[in-house]
Design an enzyme around this catalytic site. Structure first.
Site, PDB file in Angstrom:
ATOM      1  N   HIS A  75       0.841  -1.206   0.000  1.00 53.18           N
ATOM      2  CA  HIS A  75       0.000   0.000   0.000  1.00 53.18           C
ATOM      3  C   HIS A  75       0.874   1.253   0.000  1.00 53.18           C
ATOM      4  O   HIS A  75       1.207   1.819   1.051  1.00 53.18           O
ATOM      5  CB  HIS A  75      -0.910  -0.023   1.243  1.00 53.18           C
ATOM      6  CG  HIS A  75      -1.984   1.015   1.220  1.00 53.18           C
ATOM      7  ND1 HIS A  75      -3.227   0.791   1.768  1.00 53.18           N
ATOM      8  CD2 HIS A  75      -2.018   2.274   0.742  1.00 53.18           C
ATOM      9  CE1 HIS A  75      -3.980   1.873   1.609  1.00 53.18           C
ATOM     10  NE2 HIS A  75      -3.246   2.794   0.998  1.00 53.18           N
ATOM     11  N   HIS A  77       1.596   5.106  -2.087  1.00 49.94           N
ATOM     12  CA  HIS A  77       1.159   6.107  -3.074  1.00 49.94           C
ATOM     13  C   HIS A  77       2.414   6.700  -3.702  1.00 49.94           C
ATOM     14  O   HIS A  77       3.168   7.406  -3.036  1.00 49.94           O
ATOM     15  CB  HIS A  77       0.322   7.207  -2.398  1.00 49.94           C
ATOM     16  CG  HIS A  77      -0.969   6.697  -1.820  1.00 49.94           C
ATOM     17  ND1 HIS A  77      -2.134   6.620  -2.540  1.00 49.94           N
ATOM     18  CD2 HIS A  77      -1.261   6.199  -0.594  1.00 49.94           C
ATOM     19  CE1 HIS A  77      -3.111   6.118  -1.789  1.00 49.94           C
ATOM     20  NE2 HIS A  77      -2.594   5.847  -0.595  1.00 49.94           N
ATOM     21  N   HIS A 194     -10.939   0.572   0.965  1.00 47.91           N
ATOM     22  CA  HIS A 194     -10.793   1.742   1.836  1.00 47.91           C
ATOM     23  C   HIS A 194     -12.153   1.897   2.520  1.00 47.91           C
ATOM     24  O   HIS A 194     -13.119   2.338   1.903  1.00 47.91           O
ATOM     25  CB  HIS A 194     -10.445   2.964   0.981  1.00 47.91           C
ATOM     26  CG  HIS A 194     -10.498   4.277   1.707  1.00 47.91           C
ATOM     27  ND1 HIS A 194      -9.393   5.081   1.866  1.00 47.91           N
ATOM     28  CD2 HIS A 194     -11.523   4.940   2.297  1.00 47.91           C
ATOM     29  CE1 HIS A 194      -9.738   6.184   2.528  1.00 47.91           C
ATOM     30  NE2 HIS A 194     -11.031   6.124   2.796  1.00 47.91           N
ATOM     31  N   HIS A 247      -5.725  -0.294   5.738  1.00 44.92           N
ATOM     32  CA  HIS A 247      -5.475   0.588   6.905  1.00 44.92           C
ATOM     33  C   HIS A 247      -6.505   0.499   8.042  1.00 44.92           C
ATOM     34  O   HIS A 247      -7.190   1.477   8.363  1.00 44.92           O
ATOM     35  CB  HIS A 247      -5.276   2.038   6.470  1.00 44.92           C
ATOM     36  CG  HIS A 247      -6.210   2.587   5.411  1.00 44.92           C
ATOM     37  ND1 HIS A 247      -7.572   2.489   5.481  1.00 44.92           N
ATOM     38  CD2 HIS A 247      -5.933   3.266   4.267  1.00 44.92           C
ATOM     39  CE1 HIS A 247      -8.098   3.083   4.424  1.00 44.92           C
ATOM     40  NE2 HIS A 247      -7.125   3.551   3.661  1.00 44.92           N
ATOM     41  N   ASP A 320       0.919   2.656   3.798  1.00 43.68           N
ATOM     42  CA  ASP A 320       0.036   3.736   3.319  1.00 43.68           C
ATOM     43  C   ASP A 320       0.861   5.012   3.122  1.00 43.68           C
ATOM     44  O   ASP A 320       0.423   6.121   3.454  1.00 43.68           O
ATOM     45  CB  ASP A 320      -1.148   3.990   4.251  1.00 43.68           C
ATOM     46  CG  ASP A 320      -2.241   4.840   3.588  1.00 43.68           C
ATOM     47  OD1 ASP A 320      -2.086   5.190   2.396  1.00 43.68           O
ATOM     48  OD2 ASP A 320      -3.232   5.170   4.250  1.00 43.68           O
ATOM     49  N   HIS A 324       2.967  14.244   0.688  1.00 46.54           N
ATOM     50  CA  HIS A 324       2.336  15.489   0.213  1.00 46.54           C
ATOM     51  C   HIS A 324       3.384  16.582   0.192  1.00 46.54           C
ATOM     52  O   HIS A 324       4.378  16.528   0.930  1.00 46.54           O
ATOM     53  CB  HIS A 324       1.177  15.898   1.137  1.00 46.54           C
ATOM     54  CG  HIS A 324      -0.007  14.996   1.023  1.00 46.54           C
ATOM     55  ND1 HIS A 324      -0.804  14.938  -0.097  1.00 46.54           N
ATOM     56  CD2 HIS A 324      -0.524  14.087   1.891  1.00 46.54           C
ATOM     57  CE1 HIS A 324      -1.768  14.049   0.079  1.00 46.54           C
ATOM     58  NE2 HIS A 324      -1.615  13.506   1.278  1.00 46.54           N
TER      59      HIS A 324
HETATM   60  O1  DOR Z   1      -4.365   9.635   4.585  1.00 46.59           O
HETATM   61  C1  DOR Z   1      -4.559   9.150   3.487  1.00 46.59           C
HETATM   62  N1  DOR Z   1      -3.907   9.626   2.412  1.00 46.59           N
HETATM   63  N2  DOR Z   1      -5.454   8.173   3.354  1.00 46.59           N
HETATM   64  C2  DOR Z   1      -5.825   7.697   2.156  1.00 46.59           C
HETATM   65  O2  DOR Z   1      -6.649   6.809   2.101  1.00 46.59           O
HETATM   66  C3  DOR Z   1      -5.275   8.304   0.928  1.00 46.59           C
HETATM   67  C4  DOR Z   1      -3.966   8.928   1.180  1.00 46.59           C
HETATM   68  C5  DOR Z   1      -3.519   9.837   0.053  1.00 46.59           C
HETATM   69  O3  DOR Z   1      -3.613   9.436  -1.111  1.00 46.59           O
HETATM   70  O4  DOR Z   1      -3.028  10.930   0.329  1.00 46.59           O
END
Ligand code: DOR
Length: 436
Positions: A75, A77, A194, A247, A320, A324
């Site tokens: 998991h 991103h 999710h 999660h 997860d 950002h």
């Molecule tokens: O906190 C999170 N950020 N939860 C998620 O399910 C998506 C993720 C994101 O893509 O930033």
């Protein structure tokens, strides 16, 4: 012929039932042999860095270190395509190897969404050109992750997707979720859910409890997660599809999953290091680095998650990893995006479970390599002769201070900055390539 010999490390591989001191030989990017010492002397008594020599035959002294199959994060991103200011396939996979991961499965909430084979192929092409580790894409369940119409799951499966998920958003339409679970049986891949009832979470930004009352922030009840966990378990039982709950953050979810497993429903589940390491109190001071979805919960939830990991209810520890951009996290709490940059702290935070006697090292590896591989059906997570040489060397005792500025990830968003953690990966080998 390029060979690497890793000597005198404490080799653990639950897939082979190995747990003892020995030597690991790598040849041409593949595992050649695992030789165990007969003495049974444990290898992590002395603290030592691996020593390397510059030649075609590289010898690494791993005395005092664990030698483990590379970790597998199911998991992650990676943000590319579309959100390269947050992360790229290059920076995200570099963060992975820094964290001891040699394979990551990347979520589809990119721009464009990975809901068709063109995006899947783009990710795979970029990953093979620029990725530091192996990348396995996860396709979207619904077109544009809008929750209205099923995406072309068959085409994405053919292109290389290993699972399907609308992660970042729930599939609110129960009929669509039913159909996705039915399709999952055709391809033998998991549907990763999710779990969030958007009506119950109602735009909330932190856990519903005393801290949210004190801070005056909008709230997400545990029930927003739990009603969807219950729904999806019911749909998995109805369809016989392969459900994986992403999660897990609440005591109630752990209970529901435990009951479902006892009844023989085919469900697996993951949690993330932040859900067993910190509570909603981390939000005090309006720290947006502690804003994550699902939100950080209470000590009672943390304890239940640890128990779920201990008794096998929770199969996987996933990161997860949700990087950002700094500027986005500098916004006020309500407006900042949710997510924690997790790849570079996951192993150290999880090692605390071993230090505290909740899991053995071998059980931790099951959660961070073997079970993800079983669930996603990947030919990874093993030191079996002939397997790609994905290996991590871990010093379980070395202390280090988390400094997000030194992360390889573009996402510096962690609530663990400044914390001293015990144990770290000191070398990661991906398909025979050494990163230290
Ligand atoms: O906190 C999170 N950020 N939860 C998620 O399910 C998506 C993720 C994101 O893509 O930033």
């Amino acid at each position: 012929m390029d060979s690497i010999i890793i000597k005198n490390g404490h080799i653990i591989d639950p897939s082979l039932g190995i747990d003892g001191v020995g030597d690991l030989v790598i040849e041409n990017g593949k595992i050649k042999t695992v030789k165990r010492e007969e003495s049974g002397v444990r290898g992590h008594d002395k603290e030592e860095k691996p020593k390397t020599q510059n030649s075609k035959l590289k010898t690494i002294n791993a005395a005092g270190l664990y030698v483990l199959p590379g970790l597998v994060d199911m998991h992650t991103h990676l943000r590319e395509p579309g959100f390269e200011s947050k992360e790229t396939i290059s920076s995200g996979t570099m963060a992975a190897v820094r964290g001891g991961f040699t394979s990551v499965c990347c979520m589809p909430n990119t721009d464009p969404v990975n809901d068709n084979e063109t995006v899947t192929e783009f990710i795979l092409r970029k990953a093979s050109a620029e990725g530091a580790c192996s990348v396995f894409p996860i396709g979207a369940i619904s077109k544009g992750q809008k929750g209205e119409e099923l995406a072309e799951m068959g085409m994405m499966y053919e292109a290389g997707c290993v699972a399907f998920s609308d992660d970042g958003r729930p599939v609110m339409n129960s009929l669509l979720m039913r159909r996705a679970l039915e399709y999952s049986k055709v391809f033998h891949v998991p549907i990763i859910s999710h779990c969030e009832d958007l009506n119950l979470s109602d735009g909330g930004v932190m856990n519903e409890g005393t801290v949210s009352t004190l801070l005056g922030l909008s709230r997400v009840p545990a029930a927003a997660e739990e009603v969807m966990v219950a729904r999806d378990i019911i749909l998995a039982a109805l369809t016989g599809g392969r459900l994986h709950i992403a999660h897990v953050s609440t005591e109630g979810s752990v209970r529901l999953i435990r009951q479902a497993k006892e009844r023989g429903t085919g469900v697996t589940a993951e949690t993330c290091p932040h859900y067993f390491s910190i509570t909603e109190e981390a939000v005090e001071g309006y720290d947006t680095n502690a804003k994550v979805n699902p939100p950080l919960r209470t000590q009672r939830d943390v304890d239940a998650i640890k128990e779920g990991l201990r008794d096998g209810t929770i199969d996987v520890i996933a990161t997860d990893h949700a990087p950002h951009h700094r500027d986005e996290k500098l916004r006020e709490f309500d407006k900042a995006p949710s997510g924690i940059s997790g790849l570079e702290t996951a192993l150290s935070l999880s090692l605390k479970l071993v230090h505290d006697g909740i899991l053995t090292m071998s059980q931790l590896l099951e959660k961070m390599a073997l079970n993800p591989v079983r669930i996603m059906k990947l030919a990874k997570g093993t030191l079996h002769a002939g397997a790609e040489a994905d290996v991590v060397l871990v010093d379980a005792r070395r202390e280090w201070k988390v400094d997000p500025e030194r992360f390889a990830s573009r996402g510096k968003n962690t609530p663990f900055g400044g914390l001293v953690l015990r144990g770290m990966p000191v070398m990661t080998i991906c398909k025979g390539k050494i990163y230290e």
